[in-house]
Design an enzyme around this catalytic site. Structure first.
Site, PDB file in Angstrom:
ATOM      1  N   GLU A   1     -18.486  18.074   1.826  1.00  0.00           N
ATOM      2  CA  GLU A   1     -17.682  18.704   0.774  1.00  0.00           C
ATOM      3  C   GLU A   1     -18.315  18.477  -0.601  1.00  0.00           C
ATOM      4  OE1 GLU A   1     -13.295  18.766   2.913  1.00  0.00           O
ATOM      5  OE2 GLU A   1     -13.755  17.096   1.607  1.00  0.00           O
TER       6      GLU A   1
ATOM      7  N   GLY B   1       0.834  -1.202   0.000  1.00  0.00           N
ATOM      8  CA  GLY B   1       0.000   0.000   0.000  1.00  0.00           C
ATOM      9  C   GLY B   1       0.866   1.247   0.000  1.00  0.00           C
TER      10      GLY B   1
ATOM     11  N   ALA C   1      -5.514  11.284   7.069  1.00  0.00           N
ATOM     12  CA  ALA C   1      -4.180  11.188   6.476  1.00  0.00           C
ATOM     13  C   ALA C   1      -3.073  11.355   7.516  1.00  0.00           C
ATOM     14  CB  ALA C   1      -4.049  12.231   5.377  1.00  0.00           C
ATOM     15  N   GLN C   2      -3.241  12.291   8.471  1.00  0.00           N
ATOM     16  CA  GLN C   2      -2.177  12.556   9.437  1.00  0.00           C
ATOM     17  C   GLN C   2      -1.891  11.347  10.330  1.00  0.00           C
ATOM     18  OE1 GLN C   2       0.258  14.545  10.381  1.00  0.00           O
ATOM     19  NE2 GLN C   2      -0.044  15.745   8.533  1.00  0.00           N
TER      20      GLN C   2
ATOM     21  N   GLY D   1      -0.243   4.424  -0.024  1.00  0.00           N
ATOM     22  CA  GLY D   1      -1.039   5.602   0.320  1.00  0.00           C
ATOM     23  C   GLY D   1      -0.217   6.481   1.251  1.00  0.00           C
ATOM     24  N   PHE D   2      -0.914   7.272   2.069  1.00  0.00           N
ATOM     25  CA  PHE D   2      -0.193   8.198   2.957  1.00  0.00           C
ATOM     26  C   PHE D   2       0.724   7.448   3.917  1.00  0.00           C
ATOM     27  CE2 PHE D   2      -3.821  10.867   1.757  1.00  0.00           C
ATOM     28  CZ  PHE D   2      -3.144  12.010   1.386  1.00  0.00           C
ATOM     29  N   GLY D   3       0.238   6.322   4.477  1.00  0.00           N
ATOM     30  CA  GLY D   3       1.015   5.600   5.476  1.00  0.00           C
ATOM     31  C   GLY D   3       2.191   4.862   4.866  1.00  0.00           C
TER      32      GLY D   3
ATOM     33  N   ASP E   1      -5.522   3.630   7.880  1.00  0.00           N
ATOM     34  CA  ASP E   1      -6.949   3.287   7.946  1.00  0.00           C
ATOM     35  C   ASP E   1      -7.182   1.813   8.278  1.00  0.00           C
ATOM     36  OD1 ASP E   1      -7.536   5.853   7.285  1.00  0.00           O
ATOM     37  OD2 ASP E   1      -8.544   5.414   5.383  1.00  0.00           O
TER      38      ASP E   1
HETATM   39  C1  LIG Z   1     -13.081  11.089  -0.405  1.00  0.00           C
HETATM   40  C2  LIG Z   1     -12.130  11.114   0.751  1.00  0.00           C
HETATM   41  C3  LIG Z   1     -11.825  12.323   1.364  1.00  0.00           C
HETATM   42  C4  LIG Z   1     -10.945  12.368   2.433  1.00  0.00           C
HETATM   43  N1  LIG Z   1     -10.654  13.583   3.000  1.00  0.00           N
HETATM   44  C5  LIG Z   1      -9.735  13.638   3.979  1.00  0.00           C
HETATM   45  C6  LIG Z   1      -9.339  14.893   4.511  1.00  0.00           C
HETATM   46  O1  LIG Z   1      -9.839  15.947   4.107  1.00  0.00           O
HETATM   47  N2  LIG Z   1      -8.369  14.913   5.475  1.00  0.00           N
HETATM   48  C7  LIG Z   1      -7.784  13.748   5.927  1.00  0.00           C
HETATM   49  O2  LIG Z   1      -6.895  13.813   6.756  1.00  0.00           O
HETATM   50  N3  LIG Z   1      -8.162  12.561   5.456  1.00  0.00           N
HETATM   51  C8  LIG Z   1      -9.107  12.472   4.495  1.00  0.00           C
HETATM   52  N4  LIG Z   1      -9.473  11.252   3.992  1.00  0.00           N
HETATM   53  C9  LIG Z   1      -8.939  10.028   4.621  1.00  0.00           C
HETATM   54  C10 LIG Z   1      -7.527   9.742   4.165  1.00  0.00           C
HETATM   55  O3  LIG Z   1      -7.428   9.827   2.758  1.00  0.00           O
HETATM   56  C11 LIG Z   1      -7.143   8.366   4.659  1.00  0.00           C
HETATM   57  O4  LIG Z   1      -7.223   8.368   6.073  1.00  0.00           O
HETATM   58  C12 LIG Z   1      -5.740   7.990   4.237  1.00  0.00           C
HETATM   59  O5  LIG Z   1      -5.658   7.919   2.834  1.00  0.00           O
HETATM   60  C13 LIG Z   1      -5.346   6.653   4.850  1.00  0.00           C
HETATM   61  O6  LIG Z   1      -4.048   6.334   4.417  1.00  0.00           O
HETATM   62  P1  LIG Z   1      -3.586   4.826   4.276  1.00  0.00           P
HETATM   63  O7  LIG Z   1      -2.144   4.894   3.908  1.00  0.00           O
HETATM   64  O8  LIG Z   1      -3.992   4.068   5.469  1.00  0.00           O
HETATM   65  O9  LIG Z   1      -4.458   4.240   3.064  1.00  0.00           O
HETATM   66  P2  LIG Z   1      -4.674   4.772   1.605  1.00  0.00           P
HETATM   67  O10 LIG Z   1      -4.202   6.167   1.440  1.00  0.00           O
HETATM   68  O11 LIG Z   1      -6.102   4.478   1.288  1.00  0.00           O
HETATM   69  O12 LIG Z   1      -3.734   3.845   0.713  1.00  0.00           O
HETATM   70  C14 LIG Z   1      -3.951   2.483   0.565  1.00  0.00           C
HETATM   71  C15 LIG Z   1      -3.131   1.999  -0.635  1.00  0.00           C
HETATM   72  O13 LIG Z   1      -3.156   0.603  -0.637  1.00  0.00           O
HETATM   73  C16 LIG Z   1      -3.364   0.134  -1.945  1.00  0.00           C
HETATM   74  N5  LIG Z   1      -4.008  -1.181  -1.849  1.00  0.00           N
HETATM   75  C17 LIG Z   1      -5.201  -1.472  -1.281  1.00  0.00           C
HETATM   76  N6  LIG Z   1      -5.429  -2.792  -1.302  1.00  0.00           N
HETATM   77  C18 LIG Z   1      -4.357  -3.351  -1.913  1.00  0.00           C
HETATM   78  C19 LIG Z   1      -4.013  -4.685  -2.229  1.00  0.00           C
HETATM   79  N7  LIG Z   1      -4.812  -5.719  -1.911  1.00  0.00           N
HETATM   80  N8  LIG Z   1      -2.847  -4.921  -2.877  1.00  0.00           N
HETATM   81  C20 LIG Z   1      -2.032  -3.886  -3.197  1.00  0.00           C
HETATM   82  N9  LIG Z   1      -2.303  -2.597  -2.900  1.00  0.00           N
HETATM   83  C21 LIG Z   1      -3.450  -2.333  -2.262  1.00  0.00           C
HETATM   84  C22 LIG Z   1      -4.254   1.193  -2.575  1.00  0.00           C
HETATM   85  O14 LIG Z   1      -4.161   1.155  -4.000  1.00  0.00           O
HETATM   86  C23 LIG Z   1      -3.693   2.461  -1.976  1.00  0.00           C
HETATM   87  O15 LIG Z   1      -2.655   3.011  -2.747  1.00  0.00           O
HETATM   88  C24 LIG Z   1     -10.365  11.176   2.912  1.00  0.00           C
HETATM   89  C25 LIG Z   1     -10.664   9.963   2.305  1.00  0.00           C
HETATM   90  C26 LIG Z   1     -11.535   9.927   1.225  1.00  0.00           C
HETATM   91  C27 LIG Z   1     -11.847   8.608   0.559  1.00  0.00           C
END
Ligand SMILES: Cc1cc2nc3c(=O)[nH]c(=O)nc-3n(C[C@H](O)[C@H](O)[C@H](O)COP(=O)(O)OP(=O)(O)OC[C@H]3O[C@@H](n4cnc5c(N)ncnc54)[C@H](O)[C@@H]3O)c2cc1C
Length: 425
Positions: free
Chosen positions: A172, A13, A317-318, A15-17, A301
């Site tokens: 939003e 993954g 995200a934070q 994403g942000f983390g 998340d």
């Molecule tokens: C519409 C929307 C608006 C938001 N607005 C805000 C905001 O204003 N402020 C804020 O702080 N947060 C906001 N968030 C929440 C924030 O985006 C999440 O908390 C954050 O992205 C979590 O980060 P993460 O690294 O846990 O997961 P994510 O950023 O979701 O990244 C997960 C990654 O894992 C990958 N992945 C998933 N499953 C698999 C798999 N089986 N195999 C390989 N790769 C995989 C995905 O492709 C993705 O790149 C919002 C979320 C959404 C959906």
């Protein structure tokens, strides 16, 4: 002489983390493998702006490979992870296995329909670029269909937009649809007045934006009202079908329904064989590792971290960014034979934007609304966007939209035939 192989850290993954964890390991004596099923990192907080034609997909996404181009100890694999096998220390990919010494699982969450998966076809949620473009298509085509609809009742239904979920994403999206109908499309149609659009934000709980202080949430509701959004609280949706949503006995007819309520953790968590909470998130240890496997970390998340407040930290995200950093640092501590540090979240505050030039900001020592809140919102989002070009373009787009109230260049979508297509993932 053969050099000893470096310990392999696999991060699933980007994403942000996951991305923060990978960058924290830059220059460290480890090999890093970043696995994602998509080739880009997505800035999800601005997805609703792609959905409502303020930004283009490329403005909020960046290729993972390019982000890590200069990090010599990191490689990127485009692959779908289907399970984790902690006993043999391997990630099971759709097309192979990937062994690890340390694993950071950061696959996030997606929307959940509380056991009603059939609602998704009628009320798509917002999580990916495909979702955003599908939502944009439904919004723009609703106005197009209404322009050609002679029946007043059907026209009213076509111009009704229902948003289920009164959290930041629902608010939003509602604000942005209100703004499009009241300020952007005003002179574009002949048979309809886009300003007649009826936008209803449904929240099952007692108030809008429950994660914000009540006075900021009240200001947000007042701002949404100004762009024609009707906020209904205590309105739990009981059924969703083609062109309608039910709240108990009451039926609301709407040409367009969007889902912004409820999330469920990535199903990958289940394969770990450790306790999960009701949303499917992994109950992690204080150092973010999982019970019984000190070499496996779960962040963002996908994690339920209860050790700070007794309740899971918010899915923002934070939290993911700070956990990514801590998990990577704890891996390095273990390799140095030092003690790991427990994670502690430093909350920088909460932001939500409600339309052109208006946002609410709940900061540690300050609460702002309206234009000052919007300036803080713009600054923070530009700061965390990846890539100088993206920052520059997004800043320009916002300044342009703010000064002119126009965004004609982005009001583009697919053709009518694709209306039958299910929402993308
Ligand atoms: C519409 C929307 C608006 C938001 N607005 C805000 C905001 O204003 N402020 C804020 O702080 N947060 C906001 N968030 C929440 C924030 O985006 C999440 O908390 C954050 O992205 C979590 O980060 P993460 O690294 O846990 O997961 P994510 O950023 O979701 O990244 C997960 C990654 O894992 C990958 N992945 C998933 N499953 C698999 C798999 N089986 N195999 C390989 N790769 C995989 C995905 O492709 C993705 O790149 C919002 C979320 C959404 C959906």
């Amino acid at each position: 002489m053969d050099l000893p192989a470096l310990p392999r850290v696999v991060i699933v993954g980007a994403g942000f983390g996951g991305l923060t964890a990978a960058r924290t390991l830059a220059g460290a004596p480890v090999g890093v493998t970043v696995v994602d099923r998509r080739n880009h990192h997505l800035f999800q907080p601005l997805l609703y702006q792609v959905a409502t034609a303020s930004l283009s997909p490329g403005d909020i996404a960046y290729p993972i490979r390019s982000i890590l181009r200069r990090q010599k100890n990191a490689e990127v694999l485009l692959a779908d992870a289907v399970a984790v096998d902690p006993a043999s220390r391997a990630v099971v990919l759709a097309d192979g296995r990937l062994p690890y010494d340390f694993l950071i699982l950061a696959t996030g969450a997606r929307h959940a329909y509380f056991g009603h998966d059939d609602w998704e076809a009628h009320a798509p949620g917002l999580k990916s670029l495909e979702d955003a473009l599908e939502i944009r298509r439904r919004i723009l085509l609703a106005f197009e269909k209404a322009e050609r609809e002679p029946d007043a009742g059907k026209r009213r239904a076509l111009l009704t937009f229902l948003l289920v979920g009164g959290g930041p994403t629902g608010a939003e999206l509602a604000g942005a649809i209100g703004e499009i109908s009241r300020h952007v499309l005003t002179s574009d149609f002949r048979a309809i007045d886009p300003g007649d659009a009826h936008i209803v934000l449904l929240e099952a709980g007692p108030r809008l934006l429950p994660t914000f202080p009540p006075e900021l949430a009240a200001k947000a509701a007042a701002t949404l009202k100004k762009v024609g959004v009707e906020v209904r609280t205590g309105a739990a949706v009981t059924a969703i079908g083609d062109g309608f949503a039910d709240i108990g006995e009451e039926r609301l007819e709407a040409g367009t329904i969007f889902w912004a309520a409820g999330v469920a953790a990535s199903p990958l968590a289940r394969s770990l064989g450790v306790p999960l909470d009701r949303a499917g998130r992994v109950l992690v240890n204080p150092d973010l590792s999982i019970p019984g496997h000190r070499e496996v970390f779960v962040i963002g998340d996908l994690a339920a971290f209860l050790h700070q407040t007794g309740r899971p930290l918010p899915g923002v995200a934070q939290v993911a960014i700070q956990q990514g950093r801590r998990a990577a640092q704890n891996i390095l501590s273990s390799l140095r034979g030092e003690e790991r540090r427990p994670f502690h979240y430093r909350d920088p505050g909460n932001l939500a934007v409600l339309g052109r030039g208006s946002a609410i900001a709940d900061l540690p020592r300050l609460r702002l609304s309206g234009f000052p809140g919007w300036l803080v919102w713009c600054f923070v989002h530009i700061l965390y966007l990846i890539g100088f070009r993206n920052r520059f373009i997004v800043l320009f787009e916002w300044a342009w939209a703010f000064l002119t109230g126009k965004r004609a260049a982005r009001l583009i979508t697919g053709n009518v035939e694709s209306a039958a297509r299910p929402p993308g993932r």
